[in-house]
Scaffold this motif. Structure first.
Motif, PDB file in Angstrom:
ATOM      1  N   PRO A 117       0.805  -1.226   0.000  1.00 25.56           N
ATOM      2  CA  PRO A 117       0.000   0.000   0.000  1.00 25.56           C
ATOM      3  C   PRO A 117       0.837   1.275   0.000  1.00 25.56           C
ATOM      4  O   PRO A 117       0.300   2.373  -0.144  1.00 25.56           O
ATOM      5  N   VAL A 118       2.141   1.136   0.162  1.00 27.02           N
ATOM      6  CA  VAL A 118       3.037   2.292   0.249  1.00 27.02           C
ATOM      7  C   VAL A 118       3.636   2.606  -1.122  1.00 27.02           C
ATOM      8  O   VAL A 118       3.986   1.710  -1.881  1.00 27.02           O
ATOM      9  N   GLY A 119       3.753   3.889  -1.434  1.00 25.27           N
ATOM     10  CA  GLY A 119       4.383   4.306  -2.682  1.00 25.27           C
ATOM     11  C   GLY A 119       3.443   4.354  -3.871  1.00 25.27           C
ATOM     12  O   GLY A 119       3.893   4.517  -5.018  1.00 25.27           O
ATOM     13  N   LYS A 120       2.144   4.253  -3.633  1.00 17.41           N
ATOM     14  CA  LYS A 120       1.179   4.326  -4.724  1.00 17.41           C
ATOM     15  C   LYS A 120       0.963   5.776  -5.151  1.00 17.41           C
ATOM     16  O   LYS A 120       0.863   6.669  -4.319  1.00 17.41           O
ATOM     17  N   ILE A 121       0.860   5.990  -6.450  1.00 17.71           N
ATOM     18  CA  ILE A 121       0.543   7.326  -6.966  1.00 17.71           C
ATOM     19  C   ILE A 121      -0.966   7.507  -6.882  1.00 17.71           C
ATOM     20  O   ILE A 121      -1.729   6.867  -7.604  1.00 17.71           O
ATOM     21  N   MET A 122      -1.411   8.378  -5.990  1.00 17.74           N
ATOM     22  CA  MET A 122      -2.835   8.617  -5.798  1.00 17.74           C
ATOM     23  C   MET A 122      -3.352   9.707  -6.732  1.00 17.74           C
ATOM     24  O   MET A 122      -4.539   9.744  -7.062  1.00 17.74           O
ATOM     25  N   ALA A 123      -2.477  10.609  -7.122  1.00 18.21           N
ATOM     26  CA  ALA A 123      -2.825  11.674  -8.071  1.00 18.21           C
ATOM     27  C   ALA A 123      -1.533  12.256  -8.619  1.00 18.21           C
ATOM     28  O   ALA A 123      -0.494  12.233  -7.952  1.00 18.21           O
ATOM     29  N   ALA A 124      -1.613  12.764  -9.826  1.00 11.53           N
ATOM     30  CA  ALA A 124      -0.445  13.397 -10.444  1.00 11.53           C
ATOM     31  C   ALA A 124      -0.919  14.573 -11.283  1.00 11.53           C
ATOM     32  O   ALA A 124      -1.870  14.455 -12.055  1.00 11.53           O
ATOM     33  N   THR A 125      -0.252  15.720 -11.112  1.00  9.53           N
ATOM     34  CA  THR A 125      -0.659  16.943 -11.803  1.00  9.53           C
ATOM     35  C   THR A 125       0.566  17.672 -12.340  1.00  9.53           C
ATOM     36  O   THR A 125       1.532  17.911 -11.605  1.00  9.53           O
ATOM     37  N   GLU A 126       0.502  18.032 -13.603  1.00  7.57           N
ATOM     38  CA  GLU A 126       1.539  18.900 -14.171  1.00  7.57           C
ATOM     39  C   GLU A 126       1.171  20.338 -13.829  1.00  7.57           C
ATOM     40  O   GLU A 126       0.150  20.858 -14.276  1.00  7.57           O
ATOM     41  N   LEU A 127       2.001  20.998 -12.993  1.00  2.00           N
ATOM     42  CA  LEU A 127       1.758  22.400 -12.666  1.00  2.00           C
ATOM     43  C   LEU A 127       2.236  23.309 -13.788  1.00  2.00           C
ATOM     44  O   LEU A 127       1.638  24.356 -14.051  1.00  2.00           O
ATOM     45  N   ASP A 128       3.309  22.881 -14.422  1.00  2.00           N
ATOM     46  CA  ASP A 128       3.882  23.580 -15.569  1.00  2.00           C
ATOM     47  C   ASP A 128       4.852  22.605 -16.222  1.00  2.00           C
ATOM     48  O   ASP A 128       5.132  21.528 -15.687  1.00  2.00           O
ATOM     49  N   GLU A 129       5.381  22.959 -17.328  1.00  2.00           N
ATOM     50  CA  GLU A 129       6.353  22.091 -17.994  1.00  2.00           C
ATOM     51  C   GLU A 129       7.534  21.842 -17.059  1.00  2.00           C
ATOM     52  O   GLU A 129       8.105  22.776 -16.487  1.00  2.00           O
ATOM     53  N   TYR A 135       3.090  15.029  -7.354  1.00  7.50           N
ATOM     54  CA  TYR A 135       2.551  13.691  -7.135  1.00  7.50           C
ATOM     55  C   TYR A 135       2.018  13.575  -5.700  1.00  7.50           C
ATOM     56  O   TYR A 135       2.638  14.071  -4.757  1.00  7.50           O
ATOM     57  N   LYS A 136       0.897  12.911  -5.557  1.00  4.89           N
ATOM     58  CA  LYS A 136       0.334  12.567  -4.248  1.00  4.89           C
ATOM     59  C   LYS A 136       0.618  11.084  -4.036  1.00  4.89           C
ATOM     60  O   LYS A 136       0.083  10.242  -4.756  1.00  4.89           O
ATOM     61  N   ILE A 137       1.471  10.763  -3.055  1.00  4.13           N
ATOM     62  CA  ILE A 137       1.988   9.410  -2.887  1.00  4.13           C
ATOM     63  C   ILE A 137       1.603   8.856  -1.516  1.00  4.13           C
ATOM     64  O   ILE A 137       1.756   9.537  -0.489  1.00  4.13           O
ATOM     65  N   SER A 138       1.119   7.618  -1.491  1.00  6.84           N
ATOM     66  CA  SER A 138       0.774   6.982  -0.217  1.00  6.84           C
ATOM     67  C   SER A 138       2.036   6.673   0.576  1.00  6.84           C
ATOM     68  O   SER A 138       3.074   6.311   0.012  1.00  6.84           O
ATOM     69  N   CYS A 139       1.953   6.819   1.905  1.00  7.32           N
ATOM     70  CA  CYS A 139       3.092   6.547   2.773  1.00  7.32           C
ATOM     71  C   CYS A 139       2.590   6.067   4.128  1.00  7.32           C
ATOM     72  O   CYS A 139       1.408   6.263   4.464  1.00  7.32           O
ATOM     73  N   PRO A 140       3.435   5.436   4.949  1.00 10.75           N
ATOM     74  CA  PRO A 140       2.998   4.981   6.266  1.00 10.75           C
ATOM     75  C   PRO A 140       2.632   6.164   7.167  1.00 10.75           C
ATOM     76  O   PRO A 140       3.104   7.289   6.975  1.00 10.75           O
ATOM     77  N   ILE A 141       1.797   5.898   8.169  1.00  8.80           N
ATOM     78  CA  ILE A 141       1.450   6.926   9.143  1.00  8.80           C
ATOM     79  C   ILE A 141       2.640   7.211  10.048  1.00  8.80           C
ATOM     80  O   ILE A 141       2.918   8.351  10.386  1.00  8.80           O
TER      81      ILE A 141
END
Length: 434
Positions: A94-106, A111-117
């Motif tokens: 469950p760790v290290g999963k890409i939950m969302a990714a957005t290009e802010l600019d070139e 990246y929104k990445i899952s990590c342990p609590i």
């Protein structure tokens, strides 16, 4: 070592765990399962010591029979726990999963990445199967844990944790200090004061424990206070289905938090069906509580004095209600937001119930006993959350992770994106997101 020293060592281990490869965590789980099997006799003997002491407490009126039942650790129950540990190995990390990714600019990507609590403190009462379940979930999710069991299971927990810690120490690369056990109420109080070290507290027990934890710590708390679960039998319900589901929900394991404690029956359901359902429950050894209308159809032990009652044994509150909306209002008023079910042949009515009932689990034509991390396919659970935090319902691997934002750039500065000559952000979703 005192609790602060124990927690400090576990906290340091949590930083190692955050970057630990998945294959190392899986080897640790395999070692845990193997060790539990090899040392099963040792663990079961320790449980017999706890049961012997508990039996004397029951006879002296100092312990409820329902609590005594929770203490029992049979070979079959232990094997179920071991199977749950092994099942975690096949689940994705469950760790290290890409939950969302957005290009802010070139060349500037977020990246929104899952990590342990991080470091989790778990306080639990009289459940010998909890320690290995939580330990395994924490291993898979990359969390360190300090466990505090009830004094009723002192010998069982001590034997279990000794076996598990030795197993983890045998795995190269795994920080064995990541799993710790404390014993006393004084140590528990000390743990709750360490908000500089602990990231989350999970209490598993009754109302008194939950209330105590919440009132005595600044650390975020995840858990449920009680399990006042309901089943509503609608006017279109099949009587045989209602009998099977209700008997299972009340008697399959009466001491569980997902056991039905209140039965709501539609007033318009045929009288003969009501009689059959109540008779099937009494035949299964259930003691009914209700008003004169219930008494007219079945033997009752008395009236219901508190609709927010978790019996934890073969006792059941019964009430007749006029319709599904009345049932929902009763559940939302007197329930514990744990797990509630409707038995109906009408799909639209089921949807109304499932949309408006404010519970972590809402079921259609199924026993409330399905509210369980293992049955949900989580491998196991650390508990059931009735709150509305990042995790709700049975808390498995996903509920033991949080997330962080990782920004990858190429020398950009904020000054480029402000003022009259500001560059625009693209804010382009990556990976097919909307």
């Amino acid at each position: 070592m005192n609790v602060a020293e124990i927690a400090s060592k576990a906290k340091q281990s949590s930083y190692v765990l955050a970057a630990l490869p998945g294959d190392v965590k899986d080897r640790a789980l395999s070692a845990m399962a193997c060790a539990l099997r090899v040392h099963a006799d040792e663990i079961l003997e320790a449980n017999k010591v706890d049961l012997s002491q508990a039996e004397r407490a029951v006879l002296a009126g100092e312990m409820k029979p329902a609590l005594y039942e929770r203490l029992k650790l049979t070979r079959e129950k232990l094997e179920t726990v071991i199977k749950g540990v092994e099942d975690l190995i096949s689940l994705p990390d469950p760790v290290g999963k890409i939950m969302a990714a957005t290009e802010l600019d070139e060349n500037l990507t977020l990246y929104k990445i899952s990590c342990p609590i991080g470091l989790i403190g778990v306080i639990f009462e009289a459940r010998p199967d909890v320690a290995p379940q939580i330990a395994a979930l924490c291993v898979k999710s990359g969390n360190a844990a300090v466990l505090k069991g009830g004094r009723e299971t002192l010998h069982t927990n001590t034997a279990m944790l000794r076996v598990l810690k030795n197993a983890l120490a045998s795995v190269p690369g795994y920080p064995a200090e990541a799993l710790q056990l404390i014993h006393t109420r004084e140590e528990s109080a000390q743990m709750l004061a360490l908000d500089n070290l602990f990231d989350l507290i999970i209490p598993r027990g009754g109302n008194a424990l939950i209330a105590y934890v919440k009132a005595n710590t600044k650390i975020p708390v995840l858990g449920h206070a009680d399990g006042v679960c309901h089943i509503y039998v609608a006017r279109s319900a099949d009587v045989q289905m209602a009998q099977n589901i209700c008997v299972d929900a009340k008697t399959q394991y009466p001491a569980a938090c997902n056991t039905m404690e209140t039965l709501l029956i539609d007033e318009a359901w045929p009288e003969e069906n009501k009689r059959k359902l109540l008779a099937s429950l009494t035949a299964a050894g259930v003691e009914l509580y209700g008003d004169e209308r219930v008494r007219a159809l079945a033997a009752v032990a008395g009236p219901v004095t508190d609709w927010h009652t978790e019996y934890g044994e073969k006792k059941l509150s019964v009430k007749f209600v006029p319709n599904v909306l009345a049932a929902i209002e009763h559940i939302n008023t007197y329930g514990s937001h744990h797990t509630d079910a409707i038995i109906t042949a009408e799909h639209d009515e089921a949807q109304i119930f499932m949309d408006l009932t404010d519970s972590a689990g809402v079921y259609h034509n199924a026993s409330t006993r399905f509210a369980d991390g293992y049955r949900y396919g989580f491998g196991a659970e650390v508990g059931i959350s009735t709150g509305k935090t990042h995790a709700r319902g049975p808390v498995g691997l996903a509920g033991l992770t949080i997330y962080k934002y990782k920004l990858y750039g190429n020398g950009q500065t904020v000054a480029e994106y402000v003022g009259p000559e500001a560059k625009p952000f693209t804010h382009k979703k990556i990976g097919g997101q909307k």
